[in-house]
Design an enzyme around this catalytic site. Sequence first.
Site, PDB file in Angstrom:
ATOM      1  N   GLU A   1      -0.438  -9.406  -0.215  1.00 45.35           N
ATOM      2  CA  GLU A   1      -1.869  -9.633   0.046  1.00 45.35           C
ATOM      3  C   GLU A   1      -2.669  -9.706  -1.259  1.00 45.35           C
ATOM      4  OE1 GLU A   1      -1.764  -6.274   2.706  1.00 45.35           O
ATOM      5  OE2 GLU A   1      -2.453  -7.516   4.366  1.00 45.35           O
TER       6      GLU A   1
ATOM      7  N   GLU B   1       4.553  -4.695   7.556  1.00 41.82           N
ATOM      8  CA  GLU B   1       3.738  -3.655   8.191  1.00 41.82           C
ATOM      9  C   GLU B   1       4.125  -3.325   9.616  1.00 41.82           C
ATOM     10  OE1 GLU B   1       2.570  -6.023   6.220  1.00 41.82           O
ATOM     11  OE2 GLU B   1       1.011  -5.244   4.901  1.00 41.82           O
TER      12      GLU B   1
ATOM     13  N   GLY C   1       0.719  -4.956   0.985  1.00 42.52           N
ATOM     14  CA  GLY C   1      -0.468  -5.081   0.136  1.00 42.52           C
ATOM     15  C   GLY C   1      -0.201  -5.842  -1.156  1.00 42.52           C
TER      16      GLY C   1
ATOM     17  N   ALA D   1       0.862  -1.170   0.000  1.00 43.87           N
ATOM     18  CA  ALA D   1       0.000   0.000   0.000  1.00 43.87           C
ATOM     19  C   ALA D   1       0.903   1.226   0.000  1.00 43.87           C
ATOM     20  CB  ALA D   1      -0.897  -0.013   1.227  1.00 43.87           C
TER      21      ALA D   1
END
Length: 258
Positions: A111, A131, A108, A63
């Site tokens: 993911e 993260e 992300g 992200a």
Amino acid sequence: MSFVNYDQDGAVAVITINREKALNALNSQVLDDLDTTLNNVDTDVVRCLIITGAGPKSFVAGADIGEMSALTKEEAEFFGRKGNAVFRKIETFPIPVIAAVNGFALGGGCELSMACDIRIAADNALFGQPEVGLGITPGFGGTQRLARLIPVGLAKQMVYATTNIDANQAKACGLVNDVYPQEELMPAAKKLAGKIAKNAPIAVRHCKQAINEGLDLNMDKAIDLEAKLFGGCFESGDQKEGMDAFLNKRKHEPFQNK
Ligand code: DAK
């Protein structure tokens, strides 16, 4: 300008996250563009999707940290829900989705790959959930899908200690099915997608639904779901053609998706 490219070639389509300067990091616009692209896939024609990242270096490096850094709690929750909705759309997409992981698949990015049905990787792929080093938890399913896909102890190490794993380690633990030299990744992804696309589309869709939904059920309910989806293939033209071809020792005609 869209941060997502869409290239359809017959029954196979490729979605490319195209924000190469930021290693294809997912900001709100990328997530919106991905959502719009998925909404526009003609699933009457397309039978398998491939998701990859632009450039030789990165699938998706996570992200967007710059965008996330300034978020309030409420905005972060909104951002998380937006990402999760798109990833869930991929996971439950009616046709199979292959992640062709061409480099960094961090946060992300890891993911996103896990929301796909199948992951294959280039030999420069790197998977990780960094993260907690940024003061946050994985928010697009990393604490959930990783532990379902690989041994839970390894998933916990990746999440708690931010241990990254390379392509060969990812293959050894089952996170990816195969590893290819970089230049062979997309041809391999297209070959696999083509193989899926040649099979009876209704049956393939029902298999995806049976496997995904069945994993969350106890065996009695899962078998019941399988029976319903098995029954749902019958009386289709493709079921009749597939079985008739076998019984008459001939090659089946191309399946018609009906
Ligand atoms: N976000 C924004 N920009 C990024 C980025 C990212 N994740 N990753 C790379 N970039 C940008 C860099 O800032 C740099 O931009 P410029 O400086 O050139 O403007 C450019 O991409 C090239 O990166 P580097 O210069 O750093 O390239 P290197 O080859 O040296 O290093 C790297 C590559 C991938 C090792 C490094 O860029 C890196 O560590 N990137 C960050 C990886 C990372 O930490 N990813 C996880 C992000 S956190 C949630 C919802 C979602 C999430 C969490 C919670 N909730 C709702 C709860 C998700 C979180 C994440 O994904």
